[in-house]
Design an enzyme around this catalytic site. Sequence first.
Site, PDB file in Angstrom:
ATOM      1  CE1 TYR A 242     -41.549  18.321 -26.897  1.00 61.68           C
ATOM      2  CE2 TYR A 242     -43.491  19.272 -25.854  1.00 61.68           C
ATOM      3  CZ  TYR A 242     -42.152  18.914 -25.809  1.00 61.68           C
ATOM      4  OH  TYR A 242     -41.412  19.158 -24.670  1.00 61.68           O
ATOM      5  N   GLY A 243     -46.309  14.931 -29.022  1.00 62.57           N
ATOM      6  CA  GLY A 243     -47.388  14.342 -28.233  1.00 62.57           C
ATOM      7  C   GLY A 243     -46.813  13.392 -27.209  1.00 62.57           C
ATOM      8  CB  SER A 244     -48.032  10.096 -26.085  1.00 61.09           C
ATOM      9  OG  SER A 244     -47.715   9.154 -25.108  1.00 61.09           O
ATOM     10  CD  GLN A 245     -43.513   6.797 -27.202  1.00 59.75           C
ATOM     11  OE1 GLN A 245     -42.299   6.939 -27.107  1.00 59.75           O
ATOM     12  NE2 GLN A 245     -44.203   6.029 -26.379  1.00 59.75           N
TER      13      GLN A 245
ATOM     14  CB  SER B 111     -48.614  22.608 -33.944  1.00 58.49           C
ATOM     15  OG  SER B 111     -48.549  21.730 -32.851  1.00 58.49           O
TER      16      SER B 111
ATOM     17  CB  SER C 255     -47.604  20.357 -29.674  1.00 59.31           C
ATOM     18  OG  SER C 255     -48.604  19.392 -29.749  1.00 59.31           O
TER      19      SER C 255
ATOM     20  CB  ALA D  24     -50.497  12.615 -39.178  1.00 58.06           C
TER      21      ALA D  24
ATOM     22  CG  HIS E 185     -46.083   1.538 -34.433  1.00 57.65           C
ATOM     23  ND1 HIS E 185     -45.966   0.197 -34.134  1.00 57.65           N
ATOM     24  CD2 HIS E 185     -47.301   1.676 -35.035  1.00 57.65           C
ATOM     25  CE1 HIS E 185     -47.059  -0.436 -34.523  1.00 57.65           C
ATOM     26  NE2 HIS E 185     -47.882   0.444 -35.086  1.00 57.65           N
TER      27      HIS E 185
ATOM     28  CD  GLU F  70     -58.214  -6.122  -5.325  1.00 54.49           C
ATOM     29  OE1 GLU F  70     -59.415  -5.827  -5.113  1.00 54.49           O
ATOM     30  OE2 GLU F  70     -57.666  -7.114  -4.843  1.00 54.49           O
TER      31      GLU F  70
HETATM   32  N1  LIG Z   1     -48.501   6.815 -27.563  1.00 57.37           N
HETATM   33  C1  LIG Z   1     -47.537   5.968 -27.201  1.00 57.37           C
HETATM   34  O1  LIG Z   1     -47.206   5.862 -26.028  1.00 57.37           O
HETATM   35  C2  LIG Z   1     -46.799   5.150 -28.207  1.00 57.37           C
HETATM   36  C3  LIG Z   1     -46.734   5.544 -29.516  1.00 57.37           C
HETATM   37  N2  LIG Z   1     -45.896   4.914 -30.377  1.00 57.37           N
HETATM   38  C4  LIG Z   1     -45.775   5.386 -31.738  1.00 57.37           C
HETATM   39  O2  LIG Z   1     -45.206   6.702 -31.694  1.00 57.37           O
HETATM   40  C5  LIG Z   1     -45.742   7.504 -32.750  1.00 57.37           C
HETATM   41  C6  LIG Z   1     -46.387   8.746 -32.163  1.00 57.37           C
HETATM   42  O3  LIG Z   1     -47.511   8.336 -31.416  1.00 57.37           O
HETATM   43  P1  LIG Z   1     -48.096   9.260 -30.255  1.00 57.37           P
HETATM   44  O4  LIG Z   1     -46.987   9.782 -29.422  1.00 57.37           O
HETATM   45  O5  LIG Z   1     -49.195   8.488 -29.623  1.00 57.37           O
HETATM   46  O6  LIG Z   1     -48.697  10.457 -31.114  1.00 57.37           O
HETATM   47  P2  LIG Z   1     -49.638  11.635 -30.597  1.00 57.37           P
HETATM   48  O7  LIG Z   1     -51.031  11.379 -31.065  1.00 57.37           O
HETATM   49  O8  LIG Z   1     -49.450  11.872 -29.137  1.00 57.37           O
HETATM   50  O9  LIG Z   1     -49.005  12.827 -31.459  1.00 57.37           O
HETATM   51  C7  LIG Z   1     -49.551  14.074 -31.383  1.00 57.37           C
HETATM   52  C8  LIG Z   1     -48.480  15.067 -31.791  1.00 57.37           C
HETATM   53  O10 LIG Z   1     -48.275  15.030 -33.207  1.00 57.37           O
HETATM   54  C9  LIG Z   1     -48.478  16.342 -33.682  1.00 57.37           C
HETATM   55  N3  LIG Z   1     -48.911  16.334 -35.070  1.00 57.37           N
HETATM   56  C10 LIG Z   1     -50.125  16.011 -35.560  1.00 57.37           C
HETATM   57  N4  LIG Z   1     -50.126  16.186 -36.900  1.00 57.37           N
HETATM   58  C11 LIG Z   1     -48.885  16.644 -37.229  1.00 57.37           C
HETATM   59  C12 LIG Z   1     -48.283  17.048 -38.437  1.00 57.37           C
HETATM   60  N5  LIG Z   1     -48.953  17.019 -39.587  1.00 57.37           N
HETATM   61  N6  LIG Z   1     -46.988  17.462 -38.406  1.00 57.37           N
HETATM   62  C13 LIG Z   1     -46.290  17.492 -37.258  1.00 57.37           C
HETATM   63  N7  LIG Z   1     -46.828  17.156 -36.073  1.00 57.37           N
HETATM   64  C14 LIG Z   1     -48.109  16.732 -36.067  1.00 57.37           C
HETATM   65  C15 LIG Z   1     -49.508  16.928 -32.736  1.00 57.37           C
HETATM   66  O11 LIG Z   1     -49.556  18.326 -32.835  1.00 57.37           O
HETATM   67  P3  LIG Z   1     -50.871  19.147 -32.333  1.00 57.37           P
HETATM   68  O12 LIG Z   1     -50.690  19.347 -30.870  1.00 57.37           O
HETATM   69  O13 LIG Z   1     -50.838  20.425 -33.095  1.00 57.37           O
HETATM   70  O14 LIG Z   1     -52.067  18.301 -32.655  1.00 57.37           O
HETATM   71  C16 LIG Z   1     -48.934  16.468 -31.423  1.00 57.37           C
HETATM   72  O15 LIG Z   1     -47.806  17.220 -31.056  1.00 57.37           O
HETATM   73  C17 LIG Z   1     -46.705   6.587 -33.497  1.00 57.37           C
HETATM   74  O16 LIG Z   1     -45.977   5.970 -34.518  1.00 57.37           O
HETATM   75  C18 LIG Z   1     -47.107   5.556 -32.446  1.00 57.37           C
HETATM   76  O17 LIG Z   1     -47.552   4.328 -32.976  1.00 57.37           O
HETATM   77  C19 LIG Z   1     -45.077   3.865 -29.991  1.00 57.37           C
HETATM   78  C20 LIG Z   1     -45.119   3.437 -28.695  1.00 57.37           C
HETATM   79  C21 LIG Z   1     -46.057   3.956 -27.735  1.00 57.37           C
HETATM   80 MG   LIG Z   2     -48.874   0.795 -30.527  1.00 52.93          MG
END
Ligand SMILES: NC(=O)C1=CN([C@@H]2O[C@H](COP(=O)(O)OP(=O)(O)OC[C@H]3O[C@@H](n4cnc5c(N)ncnc54)[C@H](OP(=O)(O)O)[C@@H]3O)[C@@H](O)[C@H]2O)C=CC1
Ligand SMILES: [Mg+2]
Length: 337
Positions: free
Chosen positions: A26-29, A52, A54, A86, A109, A232
């Site tokens: 539950y991060g960026s994507q 977690s 998140s 991960a 990805h 800019e």
């Molecule tokens: N960032 C982007 O905008 C883009 C990303 N992608 C792809 O999307 C995918 C996700 O990237 P992104 O969104 O950056 O990831 P993030 O780094 O934002 O993901 C973090 C999330 O993953 C959780 N997490 C970490 N470890 C685990 C685990 N073992 N089990 C379950 N959840 C876990 C974290 O939980 P906690 O809060 O507890 O740490 C947090 O909710 C990747 O494949 C990336 O290449 C593709 C296009 C753009």
């Molecule tokens: Mg990328």
Amino acid sequence: MSVEIFYDDDADLSVIQGRKVAVIGYGSQGHAHALSLRDSGVDVRVGLPEGSKSRPKAEEQGLRVVTPAEAAAEADVIMILAPDTAQRSIYTESIEPSLTEGKALFFGHGLNIRYELITPPSNVDVAMVAPKGPGHLVRRQYVDGKGVPCLIAVEQDASGGAQALALSYAKAIGGTRAGVIKTTFKEETETDLFGEQAVLCGGASALVQTGFEVLTEAGYAPEVAYFECLHELKLIVDLMYEGGIARMRYSVSDTAEYGDYTRGPRVINDQVKAEMKRILGEIQSGEFARELVAEDDAGRPNFQKFREQGAHHPIEETGRQLRGMMSWVDRPLTDTA
Ligand SMILES: NC(=O)C1=CN([C@@H]2O[C@H](COP(=O)(O)OP(=O)(O)OC[C@H]3O[C@@H](n4cnc5c(N)ncnc54)[C@H](OP(=O)(O)O)[C@@H]3O)[C@@H](O)[C@H]2O)C=CC1
Ligand SMILES: [Mg+2]
Ligand SMILES: CC[C@](O)(C(C)=O)C(=O)O
Ligand SMILES: [Mg+2]
């Protein structure tokens, strides 16, 4: 070579609405996909480990959160949106045990499939919906009735419906509003890594920092250097985004345009192009992926050091002060829009 591009009318939302989706992470994507899937009428649950950070965020935003293993067992479409490094262990520990025939494994990805860090069984669909933009903007655009373009790819089509499923998923997160291009895991992975390393993140950050250093080392005010080299840039890139490099050149002065033609190629010269080709070679050969995995396995010692160094670059302090005066610029990356 022409590509296939799909828009809203080419995708059937009811396909994904008829499935149970697990979003792991539950991060960026992850937050963007989970919230937009839910708002598109999809049955979605979020998979996060018990401790977690998140979890509270996802729950506050009205999502049902279970462990990754529970989410993968309940769902028949499992989208892995945890950090790329991960994903191997999440797959082995929490997904593989319940990845039975007829299910679909989705990625945002292609790195783990392209470099064979994950090898799913042949009786499941394996597909990708990869937004071409940061997750917080994927969500913001969806909420604003717009969309971020996506790439889709199908690595395994066990059901015969993997492409329709991926397109339907892309529609649910707003992708088909902007356009969805069909590609392969190989092409998405290699171009995405190249883009972020050489141009979008690595190239652009180095260009901005170096321009700022040249001006400040020559005695110019950091504030002036910041506006010139960073602030800019967004306004210039907005014009490129709207109408290509030609529109930017139409809007800037003839003086700037002449400097662009005569000085730009001295900065981004043949040596830079040769280095970009070496970077692409490291991606294609798997050298970069091996380095990334080894760095992560070792506890990310270099990654942490680079993060620290970047955060302490003088441009960051100058920017913090200046952005503090522009309330409309310092828009937090909220996890809802
Ligand atoms: N960032 C982007 O905008 C883009 C990303 N992608 C792809 O999307 C995918 C996700 O990237 P992104 O969104 O950056 O990831 P993030 O780094 O934002 O993901 C973090 C999330 O993953 C959780 N997490 C970490 N470890 C685990 C685990 N073992 N089990 C379950 N959840 C876990 C974290 O939980 P906690 O809060 O507890 O740490 C947090 O909710 C990747 O494949 C990336 O290449 C593709 C296009 C753009
Ligand atoms: Mg990328
Ligand atoms: C440009 C970086 C990216 O590829 C993205 C936002 O598309 C990523 O991996 O975060
Ligand atoms: Mg990308």
